[in-house]
Design an enzyme around this catalytic site. Structure first.
Site, PDB file in Angstrom:
ATOM      1  N   GLU A 117      -8.473  13.221  19.804  1.00 30.08           N
ATOM      2  CA  GLU A 117      -8.274  13.981  18.581  1.00 30.08           C
ATOM      3  C   GLU A 117      -9.953  14.821  18.064  1.00 30.08           C
ATOM      4  O   GLU A 117      -9.894  16.151  17.881  1.00 30.08           O
ATOM      5  CB  GLU A 117      -7.774  13.308  17.409  1.00 30.08           C
ATOM      6  CG  GLU A 117      -7.576  14.096  16.313  1.00 30.08           C
ATOM      7  CD  GLU A 117      -7.171  13.075  14.994  1.00 30.08           C
ATOM      8  OE1 GLU A 117      -6.260  12.728  15.163  1.00 30.08           O
ATOM      9  OE2 GLU A 117      -7.956  13.064  13.807  1.00 30.08           O
TER      10      GLU A 117
ATOM     11  N   ASN B 287       2.161  -1.986  -4.467  1.00 23.76           N
ATOM     12  CA  ASN B 287       0.809  -1.692  -4.416  1.00 23.76           C
ATOM     13  C   ASN B 287      -0.062  -2.206  -5.752  1.00 23.76           C
ATOM     14  O   ASN B 287       0.245  -2.637  -6.820  1.00 23.76           O
ATOM     15  CB  ASN B 287       0.972  -0.093  -4.689  1.00 23.76           C
ATOM     16  CG  ASN B 287      -0.461   0.817  -4.526  1.00 23.76           C
ATOM     17  OD1 ASN B 287      -0.365   1.022  -3.427  1.00 23.76           O
ATOM     18  ND2 ASN B 287      -1.191   0.735  -5.556  1.00 23.76           N
TER      19      ASN B 287
ATOM     20  N   SER C 256       0.030   7.572  14.140  1.00 21.74           N
ATOM     21  CA  SER C 256      -0.245   8.726  13.788  1.00 21.74           C
ATOM     22  C   SER C 256       0.568   9.917  13.461  1.00 21.74           C
ATOM     23  O   SER C 256       1.679   9.724  13.509  1.00 21.74           O
ATOM     24  CB  SER C 256      -1.100   9.100  15.300  1.00 21.74           C
ATOM     25  OG  SER C 256      -1.663  10.413  15.285  1.00 21.74           O
TER      26      SER C 256
ATOM     27  N   VAL D 109      -0.747   7.813   0.939  1.00 23.70           N
ATOM     28  CA  VAL D 109      -0.033   8.839   1.529  1.00 23.70           C
ATOM     29  C   VAL D 109       0.868   8.292   2.732  1.00 23.70           C
ATOM     30  O   VAL D 109       2.055   8.666   2.783  1.00 23.70           O
ATOM     31  CB  VAL D 109      -0.858   9.899   1.935  1.00 23.70           C
ATOM     32  CG1 VAL D 109      -0.319  11.096   2.684  1.00 23.70           C
ATOM     33  CG2 VAL D 109      -1.818  10.668   0.888  1.00 23.70           C
ATOM     34  N   MET D 110       0.253   7.552   3.548  1.00 22.23           N
ATOM     35  CA  MET D 110       0.665   7.061   4.879  1.00 22.23           C
ATOM     36  C   MET D 110       1.877   6.113   4.401  1.00 22.23           C
ATOM     37  O   MET D 110       2.933   5.804   5.097  1.00 22.23           O
ATOM     38  CB  MET D 110      -0.133   6.446   5.810  1.00 22.23           C
ATOM     39  CG  MET D 110      -1.021   7.636   6.417  1.00 22.23           C
ATOM     40  SD  MET D 110      -0.485   8.871   7.273  1.00 22.23           S
ATOM     41  CE  MET D 110       0.359   8.140   8.924  1.00 22.23           C
TER      42      MET D 110
ATOM     43  N   THR E 239      -2.431  -1.087  -7.269  1.00 22.84           N
ATOM     44  CA  THR E 239      -2.133  -0.230  -8.692  1.00 22.84           C
ATOM     45  C   THR E 239      -1.040  -0.163  -9.002  1.00 22.84           C
ATOM     46  O   THR E 239      -0.302   0.780  -8.344  1.00 22.84           O
ATOM     47  CB  THR E 239      -3.147   0.930  -8.711  1.00 22.84           C
ATOM     48  OG1 THR E 239      -4.278   0.846  -7.819  1.00 22.84           O
ATOM     49  CG2 THR E 239      -3.428   1.614 -10.048  1.00 22.84           C
TER      50      THR E 239
ATOM     51  N   LYS F 204      -4.878   3.426  19.761  1.00 24.42           N
ATOM     52  CA  LYS F 204      -4.937   4.236  18.470  1.00 24.42           C
ATOM     53  C   LYS F 204      -6.401   5.149  18.553  1.00 24.42           C
ATOM     54  O   LYS F 204      -6.659   6.048  17.984  1.00 24.42           O
ATOM     55  CB  LYS F 204      -4.724   3.870  17.304  1.00 24.42           C
ATOM     56  CG  LYS F 204      -4.717   4.661  16.033  1.00 24.42           C
ATOM     57  CD  LYS F 204      -3.929   6.059  16.021  1.00 24.42           C
ATOM     58  CE  LYS F 204      -3.754   6.964  14.863  1.00 24.42           C
ATOM     59  NZ  LYS F 204      -5.048   7.224  13.938  1.00 24.42           N
TER      60      LYS F 204
ATOM     61  N   LYS G 252     -14.288   9.112   9.644  1.00 20.75           N
ATOM     62  CA  LYS G 252     -14.166   7.915   8.946  1.00 20.75           C
ATOM     63  C   LYS G 252     -14.558   6.756  10.050  1.00 20.75           C
ATOM     64  O   LYS G 252     -14.355   5.596   9.802  1.00 20.75           O
ATOM     65  CB  LYS G 252     -12.648   7.734   8.779  1.00 20.75           C
ATOM     66  CG  LYS G 252     -12.299   8.808   7.476  1.00 20.75           C
ATOM     67  CD  LYS G 252     -11.121   8.223   6.575  1.00 20.75           C
ATOM     68  CE  LYS G 252     -10.456   9.253   6.017  1.00 20.75           C
ATOM     69  NZ  LYS G 252      -9.760  10.160   6.878  1.00 20.75           N
TER      70      LYS G 252
ATOM     71  N   HIS H 135      -6.769   7.678  21.019  1.00 20.10           N
ATOM     72  CA  HIS H 135      -6.209   8.997  20.246  1.00 20.10           C
ATOM     73  C   HIS H 135      -7.023   9.648  19.411  1.00 20.10           C
ATOM     74  O   HIS H 135      -7.194  10.900  19.556  1.00 20.10           O
ATOM     75  CB  HIS H 135      -4.669   8.498  19.478  1.00 20.10           C
ATOM     76  CG  HIS H 135      -4.325   9.474  18.855  1.00 20.10           C
ATOM     77  ND1 HIS H 135      -4.629   9.888  17.720  1.00 20.10           N
ATOM     78  CD2 HIS H 135      -3.098  10.275  18.887  1.00 20.10           C
ATOM     79  CE1 HIS H 135      -4.096  10.645  17.163  1.00 20.10           C
ATOM     80  NE2 HIS H 135      -3.185  11.060  17.791  1.00 20.10           N
ATOM     81  N   ASN H 136      -7.676   8.678  18.708  1.00 24.59           N
ATOM     82  CA  ASN H 136      -8.519   9.594  17.720  1.00 24.59           C
ATOM     83  C   ASN H 136      -9.706  10.190  18.517  1.00 24.59           C
ATOM     84  O   ASN H 136     -10.268  11.235  17.829  1.00 24.59           O
ATOM     85  CB  ASN H 136      -9.130   8.474  16.453  1.00 24.59           C
ATOM     86  CG  ASN H 136      -7.772   8.484  15.606  1.00 24.59           C
ATOM     87  OD1 ASN H 136      -6.574   8.448  15.743  1.00 24.59           O
ATOM     88  ND2 ASN H 136      -8.303   8.244  14.153  1.00 24.59           N
TER      89      ASN H 136
ATOM     90  N   GLY I 169       0.866  -1.097  -0.068  1.00 22.10           N
ATOM     91  CA  GLY I 169       0.070  -0.087   0.017  1.00 22.10           C
ATOM     92  C   GLY I 169       0.752   1.119   0.203  1.00 22.10           C
ATOM     93  O   GLY I 169       1.646   1.383   0.981  1.00 22.10           O
TER      94      GLY I 169
ATOM     95  N   ARG J  49     -37.679   5.344  40.401  1.00 18.15           N
ATOM     96  CA  ARG J  49     -37.582   3.849  39.694  1.00 18.15           C
ATOM     97  C   ARG J  49     -38.451   3.175  40.804  1.00 18.15           C
ATOM     98  O   ARG J  49     -39.088   2.232  40.454  1.00 18.15           O
ATOM     99  CB  ARG J  49     -36.000   3.375  39.941  1.00 18.15           C
ATOM    100  CG  ARG J  49     -35.226   4.120  38.684  1.00 18.15           C
ATOM    101  CD  ARG J  49     -33.663   3.844  38.417  1.00 18.15           C
ATOM    102  NE  ARG J  49     -33.781   2.446  37.979  1.00 18.15           N
ATOM    103  CZ  ARG J  49     -33.228   1.251  38.996  1.00 18.15           C
ATOM    104  NH1 ARG J  49     -32.638   1.782  39.996  1.00 18.15           N
ATOM    105  NH2 ARG J  49     -33.118   0.063  38.450  1.00 18.15           N
TER     106      ARG J  49
HETATM  107  C1  6PG Z   1      -3.782  10.450  12.808  1.00 21.08           C
HETATM  108  C2  6PG Z   1      -5.363  10.683  12.510  1.00 21.08           C
HETATM  109  C3  6PG Z   1      -5.714   9.761  11.477  1.00 21.08           C
HETATM  110  C4  6PG Z   1      -7.236   9.839  11.124  1.00 21.08           C
HETATM  111  C5  6PG Z   1      -7.465  11.293  10.458  1.00 21.08           C
HETATM  112  C6  6PG Z   1      -8.974  11.562  10.037  1.00 21.08           C
HETATM  113  O1  6PG Z   1      -3.556  10.072  13.893  1.00 21.08           O
HETATM  114  O2  6PG Z   1      -3.001  10.652  12.048  1.00 21.08           O
HETATM  115  O3  6PG Z   1      -6.073  10.234  13.788  1.00 21.08           O
HETATM  116  O4  6PG Z   1      -5.336   8.606  11.573  1.00 21.08           O
HETATM  117  O5  6PG Z   1      -7.525   9.244  10.094  1.00 21.08           O
HETATM  118  O6  6PG Z   1      -7.340  12.367  11.394  1.00 21.08           O
HETATM  119  O7  6PG Z   1      -9.790  11.066  10.847  1.00 21.08           O
HETATM  120  P1  6PG Z   1     -11.391  11.536  10.795  1.00 21.08           P
HETATM  121  O8  6PG Z   1     -11.919  11.181   9.071  1.00 21.08           O
HETATM  122  O9  6PG Z   1     -12.258  10.250  11.484  1.00 21.08           O
HETATM  123  O10 6PG Z   1     -11.691  12.941  11.080  1.00 21.08           O
END
Ligand code: 6PG
Length: 479
Positions: free
Chosen positions: A190, A33, A129, A13-14, A35, A183, A260, A186-187, A10, A446
């Site tokens: 975020e 990849n 991340s 980008v990441m 493609t 993770k 996401k 973390h999100n 893959g 209750r």
């Molecule tokens: C990171 C981010 C990343 C995440 C985006 C978009 O740690 O680099 O958490 O993994 O995919 O921030 O997340 P959403 O589309 O859910 O906002």
């Protein structure tokens, strides 16, 4: 042929940026990849002079790797991960290591870890991340899964991770889905941080009447203090960005937030765990409400009004209040996030290293901030306080910020501006620090309508009582 230390599947980008990071740090790698055009473009742009081999199939990729093979999957979470694992399996041997570096759901990771362990394959779910730049120059990495894989992959990932005071932002987190769980949290955090900042921006613009440059100056100044963090830093930058016509770009961006799914997973997990993760959950709800744009437009025409602005002379006072509100609410959010991780650790039998988790978020990742060093200190105390809000340092900090926090929430409420994260955090704080709350009334209700019983403060705490509320008012002690 020289064999590669790692294969990457893959080159999005990441994947591409992690590949460049690994290569830059001296690891020979093979890339694949689905493609082929993407692989060619990657090699055309970056292949020159680098020890990067191209594989034209998964079988070819496997054949280019030393033993045990280490393969990092950087594909979209969900069916694509499942499909690649299926396709790789026939070419793998016992002891090989498969790492999923996407944002996979931790329960999927847990299942894959079990299924692959039965075939002798070491499966690792690794949260990555930091976006594009983090991946390229030093991400925060959250690995968990097959502990047997760690000695083999440790050096590689600790080398490419962000470093703080000589410590890599990459530590082993536990078995099964532990890495992807951390993770996910973390999100969620975020989401909470982003929502808090968005609410503060909205109040600055619409209740205080600040220009975008003044708002940017404020965030830039805040970034030099307690609120120092990546998200505060980029908010200053974002607010200064002008469109082609010279107007602030942000004012032309559609106010519908995408997502996401990781924030929703965090909120769902909190409900399952009975952990009051109110701030992150409000942040998810706010994104959901934002998505109802056409409905909101109609409601604005029917119910809306233009918020009034505070007198210019009060701006400075309110800016201080917003600073304190952002700081205190953020503290509530992290308190709740760590509460959830503590609960999950007990449920799943993970020995999550909470202090290390705070440290590995200090750099490389989206929520990196100064604040995380203070969280690490809290987990180093003996005994560890029951929650961050009961840590002596944070308790003093939140008390200092409390007056401003209330002012900021009252500003929002008084001006009819939604600030669900700032205000739900305050509600949590007030509920948390209340020794005798309102749930006595709920228990009485209750018991009144459903004979659900209650316990008493003044009698044996283990006993349950029922009052005949609608009858003679007598009380029964249940056996
Ligand atoms: C990171 C981010 C990343 C995440 C985006 C978009 O740690 O680099 O958490 O993994 O995919 O921030 O997340 P959403 O589309 O859910 O906002």
């Amino acid at each position: 042929m020289t064999q590669s230390a790692i294969g990457i599947v893959g080159l999005g980008v990441m994947g591409a940026n992690l590949a460049l990071n690994l290569s830059h740090k001296g690891f020979r790698l093979s890339v694949y990849n689905r493609t082929a055009a993407l692989t060619s473009a990657f090699m055309h742009a970056h292949g020159q002079g680098r020890a990067i081999a191209v594989a034209d199939s998964l079988q070819d990729l496997v054949s280019q790797l030393g033993s045990p093979r280490v393969i990092l999957l950087m594909v979209t979470a969900g069916p694509a991960v499942e499909a690649i694992i299926e396709q790789l399996l026939p070419w793998l041997d016992a002891g090989d290591i498969l790492i999923d570096g996407g944002n996979s759901y931790y329960q999927d990771t847990d299942r894959r870890w079990r299924e692959l362990a039965a075939k002798g394959i070491h499966f690792v779910g690794m949260g990555v991340s930091g976006g594009e730049d983090g991946a390229r120059f030093g991400p925060s990495l959250m690995p968990g899964g097959a502990a047997a894989a760690w000695p083999t992959i440790r050096d590689m990932f600790q080398t490419i991770a962000a470093q703080v005071d000589g410590l890599p932002c990459c530590q082993w987190l536990g078995d099964g889905g532990a890495g992807h769980y951390v993770k996910m949290i973390h999100n969620g955090i975020e989401y909470g941080d982003m929502q808090l900042i968005a609410e503060v921006c909205h109040l600055m613009q619409h209740a205080l009447g600040l220009s975008h440059d003044a708002m940017a100056d404020c965030f830039a100044a805040w970034n030099g203090g307690r609120l120092e963090s990546y998200l505060v830093q980029i908010t200053a930058l974002i607010l200064r960005q002008r469109d082609r016509d010279g107007r602030p770009l942000v004012d032309s961006i559609l106010d519908q937030a995408g997502q996401k799914g990781t924030g929703v997973w965090t909120a769902q997990d909190a409900l399952d765990e009975a952990v009051p993760l109110t701030l992150i959950t409000e942040a998810v709800h706010a994104r959901m409400l934002s998505a109802r744009k056409s409905e909101r437009l109609a409601a604005a025409a029917l119910l809306g009004s233009v918020p009034t602005r505070v007198p210019v002379a009060q701006r400075a006072m309110y800016l201080d209040a917003l600073h304190d509100a952002l700081y205190a609410a953020k503290l509530v959010s992290y308190t709740q996030g760590f509460m959830l991780m503590q609960s999950a650790a007990t449920k799943h039998g993970w020995a999550l290293p909470f202090g290390d988790i705070a440290l590995l978020w200090r750099a490389g990742c989206i929520i990196r901030s100064r604040f995380l060093g203070d969280i690490k200190n809290s987990f180093a105390r003996d005994p560890v306080p029951p929650s961050l809000l009961q840590d002596p340092f944070f308790a003093a900090e939140v008390k200092n910020a409390e007056a401003g926090w209330r002012k900021a929430v009252m500003l929002a409420v008084g001006h009819g501006i939604a600030a669900p994260a700032l205000s739900s955090a305050l509600a949590f704080y007030d509920g948390y620090r209340c020794a005798y709350g309102s749930s006595n009334i709920i228990q009485a209700q209750r018991d009144c309508f459903g004979a659900h019983t209650y316990q008493r403060l003044d009698r044996d705490a283990a006993s349950h009582f029922h009052t005949r509320w609608l009858g003679d008012g007598g009380e029964e002690k249940l056996p």
